[in-house]
Design a protein around this motif. Structure first.
Motif, PDB file in Angstrom:
ATOM      1  N   GLY B  70       0.845  -1.109   0.018  1.00 56.42           N
ATOM      2  CA  GLY B  70       0.222   0.214  -0.449  1.00 56.42           C
ATOM      3  C   GLY B  70       0.517   0.560   0.009  1.00 56.42           C
ATOM      4  O   GLY B  70       0.513   2.170   0.147  1.00 56.42           O
ATOM      5  N   PHE B  71       2.280   1.256   0.712  1.00 58.91           N
ATOM      6  CA  PHE B  71       2.816   2.622   0.872  1.00 58.91           C
ATOM      7  C   PHE B  71       3.668   2.442  -1.101  1.00 58.91           C
ATOM      8  O   PHE B  71       4.326   1.948  -1.574  1.00 58.91           O
ATOM      9  N   ILE B  72       3.050   3.810  -1.377  1.00 59.63           N
ATOM     10  CA  ILE B  72       3.805   3.939  -2.704  1.00 59.63           C
ATOM     11  C   ILE B  72       5.447   4.821  -2.823  1.00 59.63           C
ATOM     12  O   ILE B  72       6.048   4.525  -3.521  1.00 59.63           O
ATOM     13  N   THR B  73       5.880   5.106  -2.022  1.00 57.38           N
ATOM     14  CA  THR B  73       7.452   5.124  -1.287  1.00 57.38           C
ATOM     15  C   THR B  73       8.287   3.570  -1.323  1.00 57.38           C
ATOM     16  O   THR B  73       9.253   4.172  -1.286  1.00 57.38           O
ATOM     17  N   MET B  96       2.239   4.761  -9.375  1.00 64.48           N
ATOM     18  CA  MET B  96       1.707   4.939  -8.734  1.00 64.48           C
ATOM     19  C   MET B  96       0.894   3.853  -9.275  1.00 64.48           C
ATOM     20  O   MET B  96      -0.332   3.310  -8.255  1.00 64.48           O
ATOM     21  N   MET B 122      10.984   7.636   4.204  1.00 68.86           N
ATOM     22  CA  MET B 122      10.473   9.392   4.262  1.00 68.86           C
ATOM     23  C   MET B 122       9.408   8.394   5.435  1.00 68.86           C
ATOM     24  O   MET B 122       9.394   7.850   5.284  1.00 68.86           O
ATOM     25  N   SER B 124       6.385   8.816   8.355  1.00 74.04           N
ATOM     26  CA  SER B 124       5.499   9.380   7.537  1.00 74.04           C
ATOM     27  C   SER B 124       4.825  10.108   9.211  1.00 74.04           C
ATOM     28  O   SER B 124       5.248   9.335  10.323  1.00 74.04           O
TER      29      SER B 124
END
Lengths: 211, 295
Positions: B70-73, B96, B122, B124
């Protein structure tokens, strides 16, 4: 969809154009700030500014709280009309409401916005305490159906060029106090109104004290 | 001048594996198409990549990645380009969406939509970014980036930027926070491959590129806001740079322009495109020659 990018989004928001449009509109509308409940962390009585911290935390879609941080440069109001005012300085620990300005008001003295920011939390104005979240007031003016009650555990000072009290009865000393003696009232031998009158009060004093 | 032009695409799962022991794929020598749009936030740099000739097993793994993470990054994609002058990282970001396209079977390809930002670690759930007192724009951008654990590059002098009093940014997500700060301070900010860069708008001291009929393709074309021009050389043109056109038969184009958009259209298919289009606004209309204070 990544939680860190758009926590409020759901898969159903993207299966239909109208749903997507509403999601986009909501995400824009949600940027508009109106009122924030805050706790005062510091008071600068010289610059008339506070630092505050919101007391309600945002949460991620998974329910984890997002910590709040200190917000600086918050102005506070004084109830004032013309040269008439009720003065009370906010105190550290107070919990109350901040109204958030649409524009950057940091530069209000110049009459020009300080920047292009909109709804910045530091552009908020603390308007007072939230009932039930603060210590019980010990000094107050209470307006009720039974009248007006001015209370202080400390000194009460009334500064005035002249003072007039229009009342049929003035009671000093609390619930069992004594009536005030005024010019023209009789003086008896033992203080009993039915006793022998020995004279009448001809002059008043600038100081009146309860017995 | 003829030169060998190549594209290489790497796809990497930053946490976990595609399958046992494999967490990355590299595609080179395949027909690849890249459409890269370099623009400021909120859109940010975004890319559409078409990969042809990918095996069925890899196609399935890549196009179902969105359901498994689920995490784009955590879904990285890197594009390397070489126009004959050496390979360099053209784009680094996150997938994406990745979809298989069977419409022109047997010419099947994967179409990938990606956004820039190689921010694989990054943070969250970041608290609001708040600063006390009168601070210049770079300070708040640095603060936002530090809060998210990423790099911030400030272009120009600090005095080129406006200031604001006690700024607070509580938007969710790096992109939203950077976007809001950019609007508030009226500066350009771009999420490049692995960093956020900010630029003062329309400053006279920005780098200037020279374009002449020997290094651009066709003719400049005018837009509602300025002008577009294309070249087949992959200049390291950045937003907020300037370019000067000289010697064009379209005489009004012979002027200096601030870059507001760069689009790459690159293809290693036979007969495919290989050019970049730069869009600018006329410097004389927008340039600021003096140090900005306040607004």
């Amino acid at each position: 969809m990544s939680k860190e990018i758009q926590p409020s989004a759901d898969y159903s928001d993207f299966v239909d154009d109208y749903n997507a449009l509403i999601h986009i509109i909501n995400s824009v509308v949600n940027k508009i700030k109106t009122i924030e409940l805050v706790k005062i962390l510091s008071v600068d009585t010289t610059l008339h500014k506070l630092s505050v911290i919101p007391i309600v935390k945002n949460a991620t879609s998974s329910g984890n709280p997002i910590e709040n941080v200190e917000i600086y440069g918050v102005k506070y109001i004084e109830w004032q009309y013309g040269a008439n005012s009720i003065i009370a300085i906010p105190e550290v620990g107070d919990i109350g409401l901040c109204l958030i300005s649409h524009k950057d008001i940091s530069n209000v003295e110049s009459g020009l916005v300080g920047s292009f920011r909109k709804f910045g939390l530091s552009d908020s104005i603390y308007i007072g305490g939230l009932k039930g979240f603060n210590k019980t007031p010990t000094q107050f003016i209470e307006f009720s159906n039974s009248g007006i009650n001015i209370t202080t555990p400390l000194d009460l000072t009334i500064n005035s060029q002249s003072a007039t009290i229009n009342a049929t009865e003035i009671n000093l000393g609390g619930a069992n106090g004594y009536n005030v003696a005024t010019i023209g009232k009789k003086v008896t031998t033992d203080g009993d109104p039915s006793s022998t009158v020995v004279g009448y009060i001809a002059e008043g004093s600038s100081i009146v004290k309860a017995l | 001048m003829f030169s060998q032009k190549t594209l290489r695409v790497e796809i990497q799962k930053e946490d976990g594996m595609f399958y046992e022991g494999i967490n990355a794929f590299s595609f080179k020598g395949l027909p690849i198409e890249v459409g890269l749009n370099v623009v400021t936030v909120p859109s940010g740099i975004n890319a559409k990549i078409k990969l042809y000739g990918v095996s069925k097993s890899k196609l399935d793994m890549i196009t179902t990645l969105k359901w498994r993470d689920g995490f784009i990054t955590k879904k990285a994609i890197r594009i390397y380009a070489n126009d004959g002058m050496g390979e360099f990282v053209l784009f680094e970001g996150n997938i994406m969406n990745a979809s298989p396209v069977y419409d022109n079977a047997p010419e099947i390809y994967i179409e990938i939509d990606a956004i820039a930002g190689a921010f694989f670690n990054m943070k969250s759930e970041v608290p609001p970014s708040s600063l006390q007192g009168l601070v210049p724009a770079p300070a708040i951008f640095k603060k936002i980036c530090i809060d998210y654990g990423i790099e911030c590059v400030v272009n120009g002098l600090e005095s080129d930027y406006p200031q604001a009093d006690s700024p607070v940014y509580d938007e969710s997500g790096l992109g939203n926070r950077i976007t809001q700060a950019s609007k508030d301070y009226n500066v350009y900010s771009v999420i490049y491959n692995n960093r956020v860069e900010i630029y003062p708008k329309y400053q006279s001291n920005q780098k200037t590129w020279l374009l002449t009929p020997t290094n651009y393709i066709g003719y400049p074309s005018f837009t509602n806001t300025g002008l577009k021009i294309s070249t087949d050389t992959l200049f390291n043109v950045k937003l907020a740079d300037k370019f000067t056109i000289k010697g064009s038969e379209v005489t009004p184009a012979n002027d200096t322009w601030f870059v507001i958009n760069v689009r790459y259209n690159l293809s290693t298919k036979i007969g495919g495109n290989w050019f970049i289009t730069i869009e600018g606004v006329r410097a004389a209309d927008v340039q600021r020659n003096t140090t900005v204070s306040g607004l």
